[in-house]
Scaffold this active site. Structure first.
Site, PDB file in Angstrom:
ATOM      1  N   SER A 131      -2.902  -7.825   2.905  1.00 44.27           N
ATOM      2  CA  SER A 131      -3.101  -7.694   4.352  1.00 44.27           C
ATOM      3  C   SER A 131      -3.487  -9.044   4.949  1.00 44.27           C
ATOM      4  O   SER A 131      -3.041  -9.403   6.044  1.00 44.27           O
ATOM      5  CB  SER A 131      -4.215  -6.683   4.646  1.00 44.27           C
ATOM      6  OG  SER A 131      -3.871  -5.418   4.155  1.00 44.27           O
TER       7      SER A 131
ATOM      8  N   LYS B 240     -16.826  -7.238   5.887  1.00 51.16           N
ATOM      9  CA  LYS B 240     -15.492  -7.835   6.054  1.00 51.16           C
ATOM     10  C   LYS B 240     -15.174  -7.903   7.539  1.00 51.16           C
ATOM     11  O   LYS B 240     -15.349  -6.925   8.256  1.00 51.16           O
ATOM     12  CB  LYS B 240     -14.427  -6.974   5.356  1.00 51.16           C
ATOM     13  CG  LYS B 240     -14.165  -7.368   3.919  1.00 51.16           C
ATOM     14  CD  LYS B 240     -12.828  -6.793   3.446  1.00 51.16           C
ATOM     15  CE  LYS B 240     -12.542  -7.149   2.004  1.00 51.16           C
ATOM     16  NZ  LYS B 240     -11.305  -6.541   1.507  1.00 51.16           N
TER      17      LYS B 240
ATOM     18  N   HIS C  42       0.843  -1.210   0.000  1.00 47.52           N
ATOM     19  CA  HIS C  42       0.000   0.000   0.000  1.00 47.52           C
ATOM     20  C   HIS C  42       0.875   1.256   0.000  1.00 47.52           C
ATOM     21  O   HIS C  42       0.626   2.197  -0.750  1.00 47.52           O
ATOM     22  CB  HIS C  42      -0.885   0.048   1.253  1.00 47.52           C
ATOM     23  CG  HIS C  42      -1.884  -1.069   1.373  1.00 47.52           C
ATOM     24  ND1 HIS C  42      -2.037  -1.808   2.515  1.00 47.52           N
ATOM     25  CD2 HIS C  42      -2.782  -1.560   0.489  1.00 47.52           C
ATOM     26  CE1 HIS C  42      -2.994  -2.702   2.347  1.00 47.52           C
ATOM     27  NE2 HIS C  42      -3.466  -2.585   1.120  1.00 47.52           N
TER      28      HIS C  42
ATOM     29  N   ARG D  36      -2.157  -5.954  -8.467  1.00 50.92           N
ATOM     30  CA  ARG D  36      -1.075  -6.900  -8.191  1.00 50.92           C
ATOM     31  C   ARG D  36      -0.906  -7.937  -9.279  1.00 50.92           C
ATOM     32  O   ARG D  36       0.196  -8.344  -9.603  1.00 50.92           O
ATOM     33  CB  ARG D  36      -1.354  -7.648  -6.872  1.00 50.92           C
ATOM     34  CG  ARG D  36      -1.079  -6.806  -5.668  1.00 50.92           C
ATOM     35  CD  ARG D  36      -1.645  -7.417  -4.440  1.00 50.92           C
ATOM     36  NE  ARG D  36      -3.091  -7.305  -4.450  1.00 50.92           N
ATOM     37  CZ  ARG D  36      -3.859  -7.495  -3.400  1.00 50.92           C
ATOM     38  NH1 ARG D  36      -3.326  -7.843  -2.252  1.00 50.92           N
ATOM     39  NH2 ARG D  36      -5.165  -7.354  -3.482  1.00 50.92           N
TER      40      ARG D  36
HETATM   41  P1  ADP Z   1      -9.704  -3.580  -0.743  1.00 52.43           P
HETATM   42  O1  ADP Z   1     -10.557  -4.319   0.226  1.00 52.43           O
HETATM   43  O2  ADP Z   1     -10.322  -2.330  -1.276  1.00 52.43           O
HETATM   44  O3  ADP Z   1      -9.092  -4.418  -1.836  1.00 52.43           O
HETATM   45  P2  ADP Z   1      -7.049  -3.428   0.333  1.00 52.43           P
HETATM   46  O4  ADP Z   1      -6.633  -2.804   1.614  1.00 52.43           O
HETATM   47  O5  ADP Z   1      -6.809  -4.883   0.182  1.00 52.43           O
HETATM   48  O6  ADP Z   1      -8.548  -3.018   0.171  1.00 52.43           O
HETATM   49  O7  ADP Z   1      -6.339  -2.690  -0.887  1.00 52.43           O
HETATM   50  C1  ADP Z   1      -6.432  -1.299  -1.065  1.00 52.43           C
HETATM   51  C2  ADP Z   1      -5.710  -0.928  -2.346  1.00 52.43           C
HETATM   52  O8  ADP Z   1      -4.335  -1.282  -2.262  1.00 52.43           O
HETATM   53  C3  ADP Z   1      -6.235  -1.642  -3.586  1.00 52.43           C
HETATM   54  O9  ADP Z   1      -6.103  -0.779  -4.684  1.00 52.43           O
HETATM   55  C4  ADP Z   1      -5.306  -2.812  -3.732  1.00 52.43           C
HETATM   56  O10 ADP Z   1      -5.251  -3.302  -5.044  1.00 52.43           O
HETATM   57  C5  ADP Z   1      -3.999  -2.160  -3.319  1.00 52.43           C
HETATM   58  N1  ADP Z   1      -3.054  -3.144  -2.816  1.00 52.43           N
HETATM   59  C6  ADP Z   1      -3.249  -4.110  -1.904  1.00 52.43           C
HETATM   60  N2  ADP Z   1      -2.123  -4.816  -1.709  1.00 52.43           N
HETATM   61  C7  ADP Z   1      -1.194  -4.291  -2.531  1.00 52.43           C
HETATM   62  C8  ADP Z   1       0.163  -4.596  -2.830  1.00 52.43           C
HETATM   63  N3  ADP Z   1       0.782  -5.611  -2.267  1.00 52.43           N
HETATM   64  N4  ADP Z   1       0.797  -3.825  -3.722  1.00 52.43           N
HETATM   65  C9  ADP Z   1       0.153  -2.805  -4.311  1.00 52.43           C
HETATM   66  N5  ADP Z   1      -1.126  -2.475  -4.113  1.00 52.43           N
HETATM   67  C10 ADP Z   1      -1.789  -3.210  -3.229  1.00 52.43           C
END
Ligand code: ADP
Length: 169
Positions: A137, A51, A27, A100
């Site tokens: 996460s 969630k 992130h 990703r």
């Molecule tokens: P959501 O439930 O909206 O997917 P996340 O917290 O999992 O929430 O992800 C928020 C944003 O960060 C999304 O755009 C997701 O694609 C991006 N993201 C999550 N993990 C990574 C990563 N390892 N590298 C780059 N972007 C990521």
């Protein structure tokens, strides 16, 4: 049909929406890169009742504040409801999402099309730094739960909060 924006969005202001439960280096890499592209970047924690989160929205906001302290054009917030409404309220014309893998793309594309249709808000996809393409996460929580080392994946403050929280559970 396009729903016309209540406020003319500023294309130079962007929103990175997500769960961030908790924030990872993946992130943070996206936030840093979005900060190079936009004048103001809102990182917005989405309240998603469906969630089952490990950290409360307030805790996630606090961790985001601590870990983005060096990014001067980032603002942290939380929201409920439609992302396009959050964008319009804050005058942002762009949603930034990290992608990703190809498997992320079908859902992201649908969401981007829906958000453009509802609010005329564009979505910009930033390809993940390959260092973090496997990182999520949920994976970090699983590894931490079984005592694995998450220090390559999350900042120290997140690591200690994870250990503390998982010890209580
Ligand atoms: P959501 O439930 O909206 O997917 P996340 O917290 O999992 O929430 O992800 C928020 C944003 O960060 C999304 O755009 C997701 O694609 C991006 N993201 C999550 N993990 C990574 C990563 N390892 N590298 C780059 N972007 C990521």
């Amino acid at each position: 049909m396009l729903r016309s924006p209540a406020v003319k969005p500023e294309a130079r202001h962007a929103v990175c929406p997500g769960s961030f439960d908790p924030v990872t280096y993946g992130h943070l890499d996206i936030f840093g890169r979005a900060c190079q592209l936009y004048d103001e970047v809102w990182v917005a924690v989405f309240h998603n009742a469906s969630k089952n989160a490990l950290f409360s929205v307030e805790e996630r906001v606090e961790l985001l504040r601590e870990t983005t302290a060096d990014l001067t054009n980032v603002k942290i917030a939380s929201f409920q409801g439609l992302t396009v409404d959050f964008c319009q309220k804050h005058g942002a014309g762009v949603i930034v999402r990290g992608v990703r893998a190809a498997s992320d793309f079908d859902y992201e594309l649908q969401m981007a099309q829906m958000n453009y249709g509802m609010g005329g808000i564009e979505t910009v996809f930033i390809p993940t730094n390959p260092l973090y393409s496997f990182l999520s996460s949920s994976m970090v929580k699983d590894v931490a739960k079984w005592g694995g080392d998450v220090s390559p994946h999350v900042p120290p403050v997140v690591q200690s909060r994870l250990i503390e929280r998982l010890r209580q559970d």
